[in-house]
Structures are given as structure tokens and as C-alpha cells.
Design an enzyme around this catalytic site. Structure first.
Site: not given
Length: 487
Positions: A431, A332
Site C-alpha cells: 500500500h 494488495c
């Protein structure tokens, strides 16, 4: 049939509120009670994506798992995600509402309380019991006005309260008596008892103190919970750095920078807990050590954390690591840092402007106001196409020729992230990509670990919830609790 409710408040942050709520939820679920968790207001950089397309604190996602439920935004209607030391992103019912500093948020609290009460009404209409978690301490004098997180909420909905304190920190009797003394008369009457957390040693040596505490306060001690080692449960705030038992000889050395605004650090728990991985978080002032694999985790302020990386010498260390054949993962915000440039024209994560990235991938990222929130599944673009699951929570859109080979092929056919042409860099917006046993094993093999044992951390988390519930169930005085909880 009326809905039971019980609120767990704490004498301090990290006293054990989240863990006790998770334990109570699992105990009640095993007894056949339809139970749900609730936290009116949470402040955390670690969040989870919900079934209704929003985000909530990870502690409430874990508590939902303890209840056998999918995470829902009603479980945590107000989430505050700090972007600077003085400002936070305010998320209402899972969606970004506004960015405010502390003073402005104080004025905003009545609106936030409206969202809290909406969620509360829905949950109490649907479930037999709702177990509530407070935030920090109810005795913070400067936060009492317009409080929606602790006694302000409990008073508004007439919810009984128990207070938990961590004896392992020391000063447990002062914490409990002091907290009670700072409450108003009606709030004191709302407190039904105390729970002492993380006790180790001879319980007989504690008995005189418990007798004194009950006489001094007029409140019963509802239980003394033992210190449990090795629980694999998501930490919401502080990065978990405790030594992990049961390790074998390490086959892979992994390090990650603990930058100031690191988010979703639990993404790296499968590495930290893996029996054959030597994993370390590297904090400020520490020289980045040699390793087989460097992981850049998520960040709530990517450009600021990128500046921190440079100040700590990580940029030079990463380029040296790659020159010597090391592997690098960006998750991310860490993925965004690996590109050539990060643009924030609207000032979504600080001052408007652009910051050069590490230049590892031929991509650029622009932060945009609409946050991407979704649960995902698919396959990694690695040998054997290992399965993966995870979730996306990000503002950025990344573009460039460096995306020629995606890191993940999602179930909808979209390719996410990038694998570098030299196969040394794996970057993704997903994630939780390390949580799936197939994905974890494949990424460890990609990083150089041969014949690693497959570890299922989802199964381990479930088992640890049951171990926690067993311990708490044995330690609590259920005769005293029977008036507060069903079942």
C-alpha cells in the site's frame, strides 16, 4: 505536571471530528506543546501500519503526522474492520484479537475498554496534551450501554468535550440541540461548547442563530470553521469523489472499481489529485469505461468483492482492456484477484472455500491467519529503479510461476509482487506505493504518460495540514478554549 485532554465529538459521522482533531494537534505542536492524538475505538477499513508493528485507523496516522509523531498503536487501541454487514475483525493494540458480530462485540466491550484505558494511561503520562476523537455520535441511544467510543470514555477518564456539527449538510441547530438533549445531565455538563464546521457565505447571516443557540443551550459557540476546498488529507471512510480543481489537460485516463469492501482507497489519491490524470471511481451499476489504466485497490473481503466484480462485468472489461494493450495495477487484495485462485480454508474473510481469480497472473493466494504488518521501502522494478515507500497489511501468501519478475525490490532484498511477462500488469502487496513522487512518476510513465510533472504528495499533505491549522486557529475563540488546552 498534569496532562490536558480535550475530546471532539460530533453530531453525526463525517461531521469534521477527524479534521478538527488534526488541526488542533498541528496548532498545539506549532506552539511547542507535546501533543498526541487518541481515538478509543475506530471502525474503518482504511488503516496504517505503526512504528510498533501494529495497525490503526488512517485518521489517527494523519493526526500523528500533525503532531510530528510516528503512528503508534496507543493512538487507536481498538480498531474494528468490518468483514461482512454483521461481522468485524477486532484489532486490539494493533493486532487481530478476534472476529465478532455486533451482539458478541457488545459483550466484549469491557475487555476492549481495558485496552483503551491502558493506552490512555501511557499517553497521559508521556504527553502534555492528548486530543481525543469520538466516533459517530454520542447520542446513539442503542449504543449508550457499555459505550467506549464517546461519552462512556469521556466519563471514565473525566475528559471535557466539544461537539462539532457540519452546517453544509443543513439542520445544524437541530443536530446540536438534539444531541445535547439526548445526553445525561453529567454528560451535558461535560460539554464545554460547540464548533460549527464547513460554513460558507456571510457570517453575519449566521449571527442570530448562534445567539439563539447559546441562549437555548447555555453552551458557547467556540468557532465557525470555513469551508476549505482542495485539502489533500486522507479520507478514512467514504471514498473521495469530489471534483479536484487546478487540473490540466489529462494525459492519462485511469479508472478503479469501487467494490463494497474496498480498503485503503486513499492509495489512489495521488492519481485522483494528480493535475494531469483523469481519474474516476466506478460504482455499482456503472459500465466499466475505456481507460489507459485500470487499478484494482485493496479489499477486506477479496472473494466477495471478486464476485461483485464479475457481477458488474469487470472481468470481461479487464480482459478486453488487456487485449487492446491497456495497463493494469493490482494493489494488495487487487493483486490477489489477478491470480488464478484465492483459497480461504479457515474462513478468515467469509465462508471457507476457494474462488477462481481473474487469471491474469499465474499465481494462487491462500489466506492465512497471521497478518503481515510492516512499513517498507525499496525500488520498483521499472526503468531507473525508482524509489518507493509503503506498507503491507494482508493475510494472504501468494505463490506461483507468475512471480518470476517481482514488481518491487524491498530494502531487505525480498521481491514483492509481480510484473507480467508482457509488461501490462503490475501487482504488489505494498500500500502507499503511489505516494512516493519517484514511484508515481515511473508508474505513470509505464502506463503511457509521457513527461508527467513530478508531484510530491507527502509535501502537499504537510502543507495542507498547515493550511488547515491556520484556518482553524483563526476561527476558534482561543480565549474560551484557554481553560481547556495548554499553550
Amino acid at each position: 505536571m498534569p496532562c490536558y485532554s480535550l475530546m471532539v465529538q460530533g453530531t453525526t459521522s463525517d461531521a469534521g471530528k477527524s479534521t478538527l482533531v488534526a488541526a488542533l494537534c498541528r496548532i498545539l505542536k506549532r506552539r511547542g506543546v507535546r501533543v498526541a492524538p487518541f481515538k478509543p475505538q475506530n471502525m474503518a477499513l482504511n488503516s496504517a501500519v505503526t512504528v510498533d508493528g501494529g495497525e490503526i485507523g488512517r485518521a489517527q496516522a494523519l493526526q500523528a503526522l500533525a503532531c510530528g509523531l510516528a503512528p503508534h498503536t496507543d493512538f487507536n487501541p481498538v480498531l474494528l474492520k468490518p468483514t461482512t454487514d454483521k461481522k468485524a475483525q477486532v484489532i486490539i493494540h494493533g493486532k487481530v484479537a478476534i472476529d465478532l458480530d455486533a451482539k458478541a462485540y457488545h459483550a466484549y466491550k469491557p475487555r476492549a475498554m481495558g485496552a483503551v484505558l491502558e493506552s490512555w494511561a501511557r499517553l497521559t503520562a508521556e504527553y502534555e496534551c492528548v486530543v481525543v476523537e469520538g466516533a459517530g455520535s454520542p447520542a446513539e441511544i442503542n449504543l449508550r450501554d457499555r459505550d467506549i467510543a464517546n461519552m462512556g470514555f469521556a466519563e471514565a477518564v473525566d475528559c471535557p468535550v466539544i461537539i462539532v456539527a457540519d452546517i453544509d449538510r443543513g439542520g445544524v441547530f437541530a443536530h446540536l440541540v438534539g444531541t445535547l438533549e439526548l445526553l445525561s445531565p453529567s454528560e451535558k455538563n461535560r460539554v464545554k461548547g460547540f464548533v460549527i464546521n464547513r460554513f460558507r457565505g456571510d457570517i453575519g447571516l449566521l449571527e442570530s442563530g448562534l445567539t439563539w443557540l447559546e441562549a437555548r443551550t447555555g453552551k458557547p459557540v467556540l468557532g465557525v470553521l470555513p469551508y476549505l476546498h482542495g485539502l489533500m488529507l486522507d479520507a478514512e471512510d467514504a471514498i473521495a469523489t469530489a471534483a479536484v480543481g487546478g487540473k490540466k489537460a489529462a494525459k492519462l485516463k485511469v479508472v478503479a472499481p469501487a467494490y463494497p469492501r474496498v480498503s485503503n482507497h486513499n492509495d489512489l489519491d495521488p492519481l485522483r489529485l494528480h493535475p494531469e490524470v483523469d481519474f474516476r471511481w466506478i460504482g455499482p451499476g456503472e459500465t466499466p469505461p475505456a481507460a489507459d489504466l485500470i487499478v484494482l485497490p485493496g479489499s477486506k473481503a477479496v472473494r466477495a468483492d471478486l464476485d461483485w466484480l464479475r457481477a458488474q462485468g469487470w472481468d470481461k472489461a479487464i480482459h478486453k482492456h488487456l487485449r487492446y494493450g491497456g495497463k493494469l495495477i493490482g494493489l494488495c487484495g487487487g493483486y490477489q484477484m489477478l491470480g488464478r485462485m484465492i483459497h480461504d480454508p479457515q474462513g478468515l474473510e467469509g465462508q471457507p472455500g476457494s474462488t477462481p481469480g481473474l487469471g491474469v497472473l499465474a499465481v494462487e493466494t491462500t489466506l492465512e491467519a497471521e497478518k503481515q504488518l510492516r512499513n517498507v521501502s525499496g525500488h520498483l522494478s521499472l526503468p531507473g529503479r525508482p524509489a518507493m515507500t509503503g506498507y503491507e497489511i494482508h493475510l494472504g501468501v501468494t505463490r506461483g510461476e507468475g512471480l518470476a519478475k517481482g514488481a518491487v525490490e524491498l530494502a531487505d532484498g525480498v521481491h514483492d509482487g509481480a510484473i507480467s511477462a508482457d509488461d501490462q500488469v503490475f501487482a504488489t502487496y505494498c500500500h502507499g506505493v503511489l505516494d512516493h513522487p519517484e514511484a508515481l512518476t515511473a508508474l505513470l510513465a509505464w502506463a503511457g504518460m509521457s513527461e508527467s510533472e513530478q508531484v510530491d504528495f507527502a509535501a502537499r499533505r504537510e502543507a495542507d495540514l498547515d493550511r488547515l491549522a491556520d484556518s482553524v486557529e483563526a476561527a476558534l475563540d482561543w480565549e474560551k478554549l484557554s481553560a481547556l488546552l495548554p499553550g
